[in-house]
Design a protein around this motif. Structure first.
Motif, PDB file in Angstrom:
ATOM      1  N   ARG A  29       0.858  -1.169   0.000  1.00  0.00           N
ATOM      2  CA  ARG A  29       0.000   0.000   0.000  1.00  0.00           C
ATOM      3  C   ARG A  29       0.897   1.223   0.000  1.00  0.00           C
ATOM      4  O   ARG A  29       1.885   1.277   0.710  1.00  0.00           O
ATOM      5  CB  ARG A  29      -0.900  -0.007   1.229  1.00  0.00           C
ATOM      6  CG  ARG A  29      -1.872  -1.186   1.206  1.00  0.00           C
ATOM      7  CD  ARG A  29      -2.693  -1.270   2.457  1.00  0.00           C
ATOM      8  NE  ARG A  29      -3.661  -0.176   2.503  1.00  0.00           N
ATOM      9  CZ  ARG A  29      -4.448   0.043   3.547  1.00  0.00           C
ATOM     10  NH1 ARG A  29      -4.375  -0.724   4.595  1.00  0.00           N
ATOM     11  NH2 ARG A  29      -5.300   1.052   3.535  1.00  0.00           N
ATOM     12  N   ARG A  30       0.532   2.208  -0.788  1.00  0.00           N
ATOM     13  CA  ARG A  30       1.337   3.433  -0.883  1.00  0.00           C
ATOM     14  C   ARG A  30       1.199   4.238   0.402  1.00  0.00           C
ATOM     15  O   ARG A  30       0.092   4.474   0.874  1.00  0.00           O
ATOM     16  CB  ARG A  30       0.898   4.236  -2.097  1.00  0.00           C
ATOM     17  CG  ARG A  30       1.221   3.501  -3.407  1.00  0.00           C
ATOM     18  CD  ARG A  30       0.674   4.187  -4.639  1.00  0.00           C
ATOM     19  NE  ARG A  30       1.030   5.571  -4.773  1.00  0.00           N
ATOM     20  CZ  ARG A  30       2.137   6.039  -5.364  1.00  0.00           C
ATOM     21  NH1 ARG A  30       3.001   5.194  -5.855  1.00  0.00           N
ATOM     22  NH2 ARG A  30       2.354   7.340  -5.452  1.00  0.00           N
ATOM     23  N   ALA A  31       2.340   4.621   0.960  1.00  0.00           N
ATOM     24  CA  ALA A  31       2.347   5.330   2.234  1.00  0.00           C
ATOM     25  C   ALA A  31       3.235   6.566   2.149  1.00  0.00           C
ATOM     26  O   ALA A  31       4.331   6.518   1.602  1.00  0.00           O
ATOM     27  CB  ALA A  31       2.852   4.411   3.343  1.00  0.00           C
ATOM     28  N   GLU A  65      11.953   5.212   7.162  1.00  0.00           N
ATOM     29  CA  GLU A  65      11.673   4.987   5.739  1.00  0.00           C
ATOM     30  C   GLU A  65      12.243   3.656   5.269  1.00  0.00           C
ATOM     31  O   GLU A  65      11.578   2.890   4.568  1.00  0.00           O
ATOM     32  CB  GLU A  65      12.250   6.124   4.896  1.00  0.00           C
ATOM     33  CG  GLU A  65      11.538   7.437   5.089  1.00  0.00           C
ATOM     34  CD  GLU A  65      12.258   8.613   4.435  1.00  0.00           C
ATOM     35  OE1 GLU A  65      13.448   8.483   4.068  1.00  0.00           O
ATOM     36  OE2 GLU A  65      11.622   9.678   4.305  1.00  0.00           O
ATOM     37  N   ARG A  66      13.492   3.365   5.666  1.00  0.00           N
ATOM     38  CA  ARG A  66      14.160   2.126   5.256  1.00  0.00           C
ATOM     39  C   ARG A  66      13.451   0.896   5.830  1.00  0.00           C
ATOM     40  O   ARG A  66      13.206  -0.073   5.125  1.00  0.00           O
ATOM     41  CB  ARG A  66      15.619   2.166   5.685  1.00  0.00           C
ATOM     42  CG  ARG A  66      16.454   1.019   5.180  1.00  0.00           C
ATOM     43  CD  ARG A  66      17.942   1.161   5.472  1.00  0.00           C
ATOM     44  NE  ARG A  66      18.248   1.475   6.862  1.00  0.00           N
ATOM     45  CZ  ARG A  66      18.641   2.669   7.307  1.00  0.00           C
ATOM     46  NH1 ARG A  66      18.781   3.676   6.473  1.00  0.00           N
ATOM     47  NH2 ARG A  66      18.904   2.868   8.585  1.00  0.00           N
ATOM     48  N   GLU A  67      13.075   0.946   7.108  1.00  0.00           N
ATOM     49  CA  GLU A  67      12.414  -0.195   7.747  1.00  0.00           C
ATOM     50  C   GLU A  67      11.024  -0.442   7.145  1.00  0.00           C
ATOM     51  O   GLU A  67      10.628  -1.585   6.938  1.00  0.00           O
ATOM     52  CB  GLU A  67      12.309   0.025   9.255  1.00  0.00           C
ATOM     53  CG  GLU A  67      13.634   0.058   9.976  1.00  0.00           C
ATOM     54  CD  GLU A  67      14.332  -1.289  10.032  1.00  0.00           C
ATOM     55  OE1 GLU A  67      13.654  -2.314  10.252  1.00  0.00           O
ATOM     56  OE2 GLU A  67      15.564  -1.316   9.849  1.00  0.00           O
ATOM     57  N   THR A  73       5.275  -4.374   3.004  1.00  0.00           N
ATOM     58  CA  THR A  73       3.822  -4.207   3.035  1.00  0.00           C
ATOM     59  C   THR A  73       3.397  -2.785   2.697  1.00  0.00           C
ATOM     60  O   THR A  73       2.257  -2.559   2.332  1.00  0.00           O
ATOM     61  CB  THR A  73       3.250  -4.584   4.414  1.00  0.00           C
ATOM     62  OG1 THR A  73       3.910  -3.813   5.403  1.00  0.00           O
ATOM     63  CG2 THR A  73       3.425  -6.060   4.700  1.00  0.00           C
ATOM     64  N   LEU A  74       4.321  -1.838   2.841  1.00  0.00           N
ATOM     65  CA  LEU A  74       4.058  -0.440   2.495  1.00  0.00           C
ATOM     66  C   LEU A  74       5.085   0.028   1.477  1.00  0.00           C
ATOM     67  O   LEU A  74       6.254  -0.321   1.579  1.00  0.00           O
ATOM     68  CB  LEU A  74       4.129   0.459   3.735  1.00  0.00           C
ATOM     69  CG  LEU A  74       3.171   0.142   4.880  1.00  0.00           C
ATOM     70  CD1 LEU A  74       3.398   1.103   6.030  1.00  0.00           C
ATOM     71  CD2 LEU A  74       1.736   0.185   4.422  1.00  0.00           C
ATOM     72  N   ALA A  75       4.636   0.812   0.528  1.00  0.00           N
ATOM     73  CA  ALA A  75       5.522   1.373  -0.484  1.00  0.00           C
ATOM     74  C   ALA A  75       5.579   2.888  -0.290  1.00  0.00           C
ATOM     75  O   ALA A  75       4.598   3.585  -0.589  1.00  0.00           O
ATOM     76  CB  ALA A  75       5.016   1.036  -1.885  1.00  0.00           C
ATOM     77  N   ALA A 106      -0.209  13.466  -2.375  1.00  0.00           N
ATOM     78  CA  ALA A 106       0.976  12.781  -2.899  1.00  0.00           C
ATOM     79  C   ALA A 106       0.636  11.417  -3.501  1.00  0.00           C
ATOM     80  O   ALA A 106       1.522  10.729  -4.015  1.00  0.00           O
ATOM     81  CB  ALA A 106       2.008  12.611  -1.786  1.00  0.00           C
ATOM     82  N   GLY A 107      -0.627  11.017  -3.438  1.00  0.00           N
ATOM     83  CA  GLY A 107      -1.040   9.747  -4.023  1.00  0.00           C
ATOM     84  C   GLY A 107      -0.889   8.559  -3.089  1.00  0.00           C
ATOM     85  O   GLY A 107      -0.834   7.416  -3.534  1.00  0.00           O
ATOM     86  N   ALA A 108      -0.861   8.799  -1.792  1.00  0.00           N
ATOM     87  CA  ALA A 108      -0.693   7.723  -0.818  1.00  0.00           C
ATOM     88  C   ALA A 108      -2.026   7.363  -0.177  1.00  0.00           C
ATOM     89  O   ALA A 108      -2.898   8.218  -0.013  1.00  0.00           O
ATOM     90  CB  ALA A 108       0.308   8.140   0.255  1.00  0.00           C
TER      91      ALA A 108
END
Length: 175
Positions: A29-31, A65-67, A73-75, A106-108
């Motif tokens: 899912r976009r985050a 962000e890296r984790e 599960t999140l993009a 931002a499209g999230a």
């Protein structure tokens, strides 16, 4: 002939077992992963950050962000185009809905944001929340006490929250 048939049945069984054993890939899912902010309860108005606090906030944000990205599960989405809105609405942890609005722009589908609250020189609280961008509903959140004001303690707190609260499966009878 019998050996060939046995081998083909064995191959079929092995491929079926491998398919059953392989975990299903959860759709990403976009985050919108926002920068971690500093909250100082006794401060009146905005004060400039101390250089070590600014550096640790940047390290903590990069680790978050890296984790999040590594979990799969999140993009994370790029928030570069939203920099002006983020600056305008900061601090995001108390703007009541602006993080979600920026995430939608931002499209999230989700907003991930957090803050470090300094209670004493060596005692801090780190809070991170994941909300739905369209409704503002809190999906996951967590808080951890950081004992010690070092890079290692801040980063350990971020990694622990992501692993044990934000992206972990709900605990039985506790979610």
């Amino acid at each position: 002939m019998l050996v060939a048939r046995a081998l083909s049945v064995l191959a079929l069984l092995l491929s079926a077992a491998a398919a059953l054993a392989a975990p299903e890939a959860a759709p990403s899912r976009r985050a919108a992963v926002f920068g971690i902010e500093l909250a100082e309860p006794g401060a009146v108005g905005l004060r400039p950050l101390r250089p070590e606090d600014a550096r640790r906030l940047a390290l903590a944000t990069a680790t978050l962000e890296r984790e999040v990205a590594a979990a799969g599960t999140l993009a994370p989405v790029d928030l570069g185009s939203q920099a002006a809105a983020i600056r305008r609405d900061a601090p995001l942890y108390k703007c009541e809905g602006c993080a979600e609005r920026i995430a939608l722009t931002a499209g999230a589908a989700l907003a991930v944001y957090g803050y470090v609250q300094r209670n004493a020189n060596q005692l801090l609280n780190l809070t991170i929340t994941i909300t739905e961008a369209d409704s503002g509903k809190v999906l996951r959140g967590g808080q951890v006490v950081i004992r010690g004001d070092t890079d290692d303690t801040w980063l350990h707190g971020v990694r622990w929250l992501v692993k044990n609260r934000l992206l972990a499966e709900p605990l039985p009878s506790r979610s």
